[in-house]
Design a protein around this motif. Sequence first.
Motif, PDB file in Angstrom:
ATOM      1  N   ALA A   2       0.849  -1.180   0.000  1.00  0.00           N
ATOM      2  CA  ALA A   2       0.000   0.000   0.000  1.00  0.00           C
ATOM      3  C   ALA A   2       0.890   1.238   0.000  1.00  0.00           C
ATOM      4  O   ALA A   2       2.065   1.171   0.280  1.00  0.00           O
ATOM      5  CB  ALA A   2      -0.922  -0.023   1.209  1.00  0.00           C
ATOM      6  N   GLY A   3       0.301   2.390  -0.227  1.00  0.00           N
ATOM      7  CA  GLY A   3       1.064   3.642  -0.276  1.00  0.00           C
ATOM      8  C   GLY A   3       1.681   4.038   1.050  1.00  0.00           C
ATOM      9  O   GLY A   3       2.676   4.723   1.087  1.00  0.00           O
ATOM     10  N   ASP A   4       1.114   3.604   2.191  1.00  0.00           N
ATOM     11  CA  ASP A   4       1.622   3.976   3.508  1.00  0.00           C
ATOM     12  C   ASP A   4       2.633   2.980   4.041  1.00  0.00           C
ATOM     13  O   ASP A   4       3.237   3.227   5.079  1.00  0.00           O
ATOM     14  CB  ASP A   4       0.472   4.104   4.515  1.00  0.00           C
ATOM     15  N   ASP A   5       2.800   1.876   3.382  1.00  0.00           N
ATOM     16  CA  ASP A   5       3.751   0.867   3.866  1.00  0.00           C
ATOM     17  C   ASP A   5       5.175   1.355   3.628  1.00  0.00           C
ATOM     18  O   ASP A   5       5.483   1.945   2.597  1.00  0.00           O
ATOM     19  CB  ASP A   5       3.543  -0.456   3.134  1.00  0.00           C
ATOM     20  N   ILE A   6       6.042   1.088   4.614  1.00  0.00           N
ATOM     21  CA  ILE A   6       7.456   1.441   4.461  1.00  0.00           C
ATOM     22  C   ILE A   6       8.274   0.176   4.562  1.00  0.00           C
ATOM     23  O   ILE A   6       7.870  -0.807   5.186  1.00  0.00           O
ATOM     24  CB  ILE A   6       7.912   2.478   5.518  1.00  0.00           C
ATOM     25  N   THR A   7       9.436   0.220   3.993  1.00  0.00           N
ATOM     26  CA  THR A   7      10.305  -0.955   4.014  1.00  0.00           C
ATOM     27  C   THR A   7      11.015  -1.034   5.342  1.00  0.00           C
ATOM     28  O   THR A   7      11.084  -0.058   6.096  1.00  0.00           O
ATOM     29  CB  THR A   7      11.348  -0.883   2.886  1.00  0.00           C
ATOM     30  N   LEU A  11      12.343   1.991   7.741  1.00  0.00           N
ATOM     31  CA  LEU A  11      12.010   2.005   9.163  1.00  0.00           C
ATOM     32  C   LEU A  11      13.279   2.087   9.997  1.00  0.00           C
ATOM     33  O   LEU A  11      13.359   2.878  10.957  1.00  0.00           O
ATOM     34  CB  LEU A  11      11.198   0.761   9.532  1.00  0.00           C
ATOM     35  N   ALA A  12      14.287   1.310   9.639  1.00  0.00           N
ATOM     36  CA  ALA A  12      15.564   1.343  10.358  1.00  0.00           C
ATOM     37  C   ALA A  12      16.213   2.719  10.236  1.00  0.00           C
ATOM     38  O   ALA A  12      16.769   3.244  11.203  1.00  0.00           O
ATOM     39  CB  ALA A  12      16.495   0.254   9.821  1.00  0.00           C
ATOM     40  N   ARG A  13      16.147   3.319   9.032  1.00  0.00           N
ATOM     41  CA  ARG A  13      16.729   4.647   8.834  1.00  0.00           C
ATOM     42  C   ARG A  13      16.012   5.679   9.699  1.00  0.00           C
ATOM     43  O   ARG A  13      16.637   6.516  10.350  1.00  0.00           O
ATOM     44  CB  ARG A  13      16.643   5.043   7.361  1.00  0.00           C
TER      45      ARG A  13
END
Length: 97
Positions: A2-7, A11-13
């Motif tokens: 989805a558009g709001d999902d982050i890798t 997330l670590a960054r």
Amino acid sequence: MAGDDITNAELARRLDAMRRDVHDDLAEISRRMDSYVLREVYAAERLAMETRVGVLEARVKDGEEQRRTLTRWLITSVVFPCAALIVTIYFNLQGPR
């Protein structure tokens, strides 16, 4: 995705950036806290200053009393006898009348 999902990498960054921000903020708070004086230290320093001022005031008063004593001594032991001597010499120089 989805558009709001982050890798996970993103997330670590972001977590690493937050950690650095928090670390920097805590370091700044620590620097600022080092410049402050504890209330107990301030109270102790103020009491010490007031004590020193009281001692100096007492010394000034003692000095004033010593000055008055010296002035009285000079008048009674120097000025009056000199004045009496001058008056005596003056009348002796006048001769009998």
